[in-house]
Design a protein around this motif. Structure first.
Motif, PDB file in Angstrom:
ATOM      1  N   GLU A   1       0.827  -1.209   0.000  1.00 40.88           N
ATOM      2  CA  GLU A   1       0.000   0.000   0.000  1.00 40.88           C
ATOM      3  C   GLU A   1       0.860   1.257   0.000  1.00 40.88           C
ATOM      4  OE1 GLU A   1      -2.633  -0.260   3.269  1.00 40.88           O
ATOM      5  OE2 GLU A   1      -3.872  -1.855   2.400  1.00 40.88           O
ATOM      6  N   ILE A   2       1.998   1.205   0.686  1.00 37.79           N
ATOM      7  CA  ILE A   2       2.866   2.381   0.756  1.00 37.79           C
ATOM      8  C   ILE A   2       3.615   2.584  -0.555  1.00 37.79           C
ATOM      9  CG2 ILE A   2       4.888   3.366   1.904  1.00 37.79           C
ATOM     10  CD1 ILE A   2       4.003   1.948   4.450  1.00 37.79           C
ATOM     11  N   VAL A   3       4.128   1.502  -1.127  1.00 35.95           N
ATOM     12  CA  VAL A   3       5.008   1.603  -2.292  1.00 35.95           C
ATOM     13  C   VAL A   3       4.237   1.778  -3.593  1.00 35.95           C
ATOM     14  CG1 VAL A   3       6.725   0.356  -3.656  1.00 35.95           C
ATOM     15  CG2 VAL A   3       6.839   0.306  -1.166  1.00 35.95           C
ATOM     16  N   PHE A   4       3.136   1.037  -3.749  1.00 35.93           N
ATOM     17  CA  PHE A   4       2.424   1.028  -5.026  1.00 35.93           C
ATOM     18  C   PHE A   4       1.213   1.945  -5.057  1.00 35.93           C
ATOM     19  CE2 PHE A   4       4.799  -2.924  -5.566  1.00 35.93           C
ATOM     20  CZ  PHE A   4       5.149  -2.849  -6.895  1.00 35.93           C
ATOM     21  N   GLU A   5       0.740   2.425  -3.931  1.00 36.51           N
ATOM     22  CA  GLU A   5      -0.453   3.245  -3.895  1.00 36.51           C
ATOM     23  C   GLU A   5      -0.162   4.576  -3.222  1.00 36.51           C
ATOM     24  OE1 GLU A   5      -3.575   1.009  -2.138  1.00 36.51           O
ATOM     25  OE2 GLU A   5      -3.361  -0.689  -3.500  1.00 36.51           O
ATOM     26  N   ALA A   6      -1.031   5.553  -3.485  1.00 32.62           N
ATOM     27  CA  ALA A   6      -0.830   6.887  -2.930  1.00 32.62           C
ATOM     28  C   ALA A   6      -2.110   7.406  -2.288  1.00 32.62           C
ATOM     29  CB  ALA A   6      -0.365   7.851  -4.019  1.00 32.62           C
ATOM     30  N   ASP A   7      -2.964   6.501  -1.835  1.00 31.58           N
ATOM     31  CA  ASP A   7      -4.217   6.897  -1.209  1.00 31.58           C
ATOM     32  C   ASP A   7      -4.108   7.012   0.306  1.00 31.58           C
ATOM     33  OD1 ASP A   7      -5.410   6.985  -3.658  1.00 31.58           O
ATOM     34  OD2 ASP A   7      -6.198   4.954  -3.557  1.00 31.58           O
ATOM     35  N   THR A   8      -2.945   6.698   0.848  1.00 31.75           N
ATOM     36  CA  THR A   8      -2.733   6.775   2.288  1.00 31.75           C
ATOM     37  C   THR A   8      -1.674   7.823   2.589  1.00 31.75           C
ATOM     38  OG1 THR A   8      -1.031   5.053   2.233  1.00 31.75           O
ATOM     39  CG2 THR A   8      -3.313   4.332   2.518  1.00 31.75           C
ATOM     40  N   PRO A   9      -1.644   8.381   3.812  1.00 31.70           N
ATOM     41  CA  PRO A   9      -0.600   9.363   4.155  1.00 31.70           C
ATOM     42  C   PRO A   9       0.808   8.810   3.976  1.00 31.70           C
ATOM     43  CG  PRO A   9      -2.360   9.400   5.769  1.00 31.70           C
ATOM     44  CD  PRO A   9      -2.648   8.232   4.874  1.00 31.70           C
ATOM     45  N   ALA A  10       1.010   7.544   4.361  1.00 30.48           N
ATOM     46  CA  ALA A  10       2.334   6.953   4.191  1.00 30.48           C
ATOM     47  C   ALA A  10       2.689   6.825   2.712  1.00 30.48           C
ATOM     48  CB  ALA A  10       2.372   5.580   4.870  1.00 30.48           C
TER      49      ALA A  10
ATOM     50  N   VAL B   1       1.579   8.748   0.266  1.00 31.83           N
ATOM     51  CA  VAL B   1       1.854  10.098  -0.249  1.00 31.83           C
ATOM     52  C   VAL B   1       3.254  10.536   0.150  1.00 31.83           C
ATOM     53  CG1 VAL B   1       1.183  12.523  -0.093  1.00 31.83           C
ATOM     54  CG2 VAL B   1      -0.577  10.753  -0.293  1.00 31.83           C
ATOM     55  N   LEU B   2       3.645  10.289   1.393  1.00 27.88           N
ATOM     56  CA  LEU B   2       4.982  10.663   1.857  1.00 27.88           C
ATOM     57  C   LEU B   2       6.052   9.919   1.075  1.00 27.88           C
ATOM     58  CD1 LEU B   2       6.820  12.149   3.851  1.00 27.88           C
ATOM     59  CD2 LEU B   2       6.510  10.233   5.449  1.00 27.88           C
ATOM     60  N   PHE B   3       5.825   8.636   0.841  1.00 32.98           N
ATOM     61  CA  PHE B   3       6.790   7.853   0.062  1.00 32.98           C
ATOM     62  C   PHE B   3       6.939   8.425  -1.341  1.00 32.98           C
ATOM     63  CE2 PHE B   3       7.648   4.443  -2.963  1.00 32.98           C
ATOM     64  CZ  PHE B   3       8.819   3.905  -2.452  1.00 32.98           C
ATOM     65  N   ASP B   4       5.838   8.772  -1.990  1.00 33.89           N
ATOM     66  CA  ASP B   4       5.894   9.322  -3.335  1.00 33.89           C
ATOM     67  C   ASP B   4       6.597  10.671  -3.372  1.00 33.89           C
ATOM     68  OD1 ASP B   4       4.695   7.131  -4.371  1.00 33.89           O
ATOM     69  OD2 ASP B   4       2.718   8.026  -4.657  1.00 33.89           O
ATOM     70  N   VAL B   5       6.358  11.493  -2.367  1.00 28.82           N
ATOM     71  CA  VAL B   5       7.006  12.813  -2.320  1.00 28.82           C
ATOM     72  C   VAL B   5       8.518  12.661  -2.173  1.00 28.82           C
ATOM     73  CG1 VAL B   5       7.252  14.918  -0.962  1.00 28.82           C
ATOM     74  CG2 VAL B   5       4.974  14.024  -1.465  1.00 28.82           C
ATOM     75  N   LEU B   6       8.947  11.778  -1.272  1.00 30.16           N
ATOM     76  CA  LEU B   6      10.383  11.555  -1.087  1.00 30.16           C
ATOM     77  C   LEU B   6      11.009  10.956  -2.342  1.00 30.16           C
ATOM     78  CD1 LEU B   6      10.439  10.162   2.571  1.00 30.16           C
ATOM     79  CD2 LEU B   6      10.983  12.481   1.792  1.00 30.16           C
ATOM     80  N   LEU B   7      10.299  10.034  -2.973  1.00 31.77           N
ATOM     81  CA  LEU B   7      10.814   9.438  -4.204  1.00 31.77           C
ATOM     82  C   LEU B   7      10.871  10.469  -5.322  1.00 31.77           C
ATOM     83  CD1 LEU B   7      11.776   6.830  -5.543  1.00 31.77           C
ATOM     84  CD2 LEU B   7       9.396   6.336  -6.121  1.00 31.77           C
TER      85      LEU B   7
END
Length: 291
Positions: free
Chosen positions: A22-31, A33-39
């Motif tokens: 959910e964190i790595v492949f999706e962006a519907d959760t706060p975690a 979104v944070l992962f995508d922003v850092l990436l």
């Protein structure tokens, strides 16, 4: 008892993989979104490093720093690539997907550059290194992981493929006809002694090159007609180019407007790794797996 412990361990492992997924492949959760922003920040910085390294003065002055930064981002993207494989339900499907290949190309060139290639001549090795460095700039394609609008644009282009194909066919036909006409009109120039002189329209392919440049309104000026009939045909080609340049824009814009009405989420199907599902969808529209 042992069976219960084993079942609990499997449940914990399944839950861990789902959470990371959910964190790595999706962006519907706060975690997520944070992962995508850092990436996103890492991608921009890594591409900037590649660009700065191409400047000779900066490479000579800050060479070790740029190399260190390059290896830092390579290791970072390697870890990300490994995590995506580890948490994917079907790793091979991800590895051979478009985004999986992009992720691999983001890290592979740096490792290949580090390999000693003693069997290749030094000039060939330098050429190879330049090509591999260029491939690193393709990390920018990793941005598509985080852009939900990219799915709508891709859908719009795919939906308009038949209309775009008809448009391109008309362009090709126009270029062939006008190129052949310009070769007939301008290709037979003679100097004062009666000898043929190069005009830029000495063959149909050369004339077609001029037609493409003229239709796209670029107009390099390296080839231009001199006769009155040739100039008249060139003027018609220019006007045709102005009229035609808006056609693909209108086609794709209309399809994009239709695609934008269908709001999609950032969820990725665990089974087929497909994206672009509606926000209220419970099952994957491509393979039927529950989302």
């Amino acid at each position: 008892m042992g069976t219960n412990v084993e079942s609990s361990s499997q449940e914990d492992d399944r839950t861990w993989r789902q959470q990371v997924y959910e964190i790595v492949f999706e962006a519907d959760t706060p975690a997520g979104v944070l992962f995508d922003v850092l990436l996103l920040a890492a991608i921009f910085l890594s591409v900037m490093v590649v660009m700065l390294e191409s400047v000779e003065s900066l490479r000579l002055q800050y060479g070790p720093l740029l190399v260190g930064a390059e290896w830092f981002f390579t290791v970072l993207f390697t870890v990300e690539y490994g995590v995506r494989i580890a948490c994917a339900r079907r790793p091979l499907r991800y590895i051979f997907s478009f985004y999986g290949i992009v992720d691999l190309l983001a890290i592979l060139p740096t490792y290949l550059i580090a390999l000693p290639i003693s069997s290749i001549a030094e000039t060939q090795r330098l050429t190879t290194i330049r090509a591999l460095r260029l491939l690193r700039a393709f990390r920018i394609f990793k941005l598509a992981h985080m852009l939900s609008e990219a799915n709508a644009l891709r859908s719009a282009i795919w939906a308009a493929r038949a209309k775009v194909a008809v448009f391109l066919s008309f362009v090709v036909i126009s270029v062939v006809i006008v190129g052949s006409a310009m070769h007939l009109i301008e290709g037979g120039r003679l100097d004062e002694s009666g000898q043929a002189t190069p005009s830029g329209f000495d063959s149909i392919p050369e004339s077609m090159y001029w037609a493409v440049v003229t239709m796209t309104t670029v107009g390099y000026g390296d080839v231009s007609p001199t006769t009155a009939l040739g100039k008249a045909l060139a003027a018609c080609m220019m006007l045709l180019g102005y009229c035609m340049i808006i056609v693909p824009t209108g086609i794709v814009s209309a399809e994009f407007a239709q695609a934008a009405k269908r709001t999609v989420s950032a969820r990725v199907c665990e089974n087929c790794m497909a994206e672009g599902h509606e926000r209220d969808a419970r099952y994957c529209k491509y393979c039927g797996t529950m989302l």
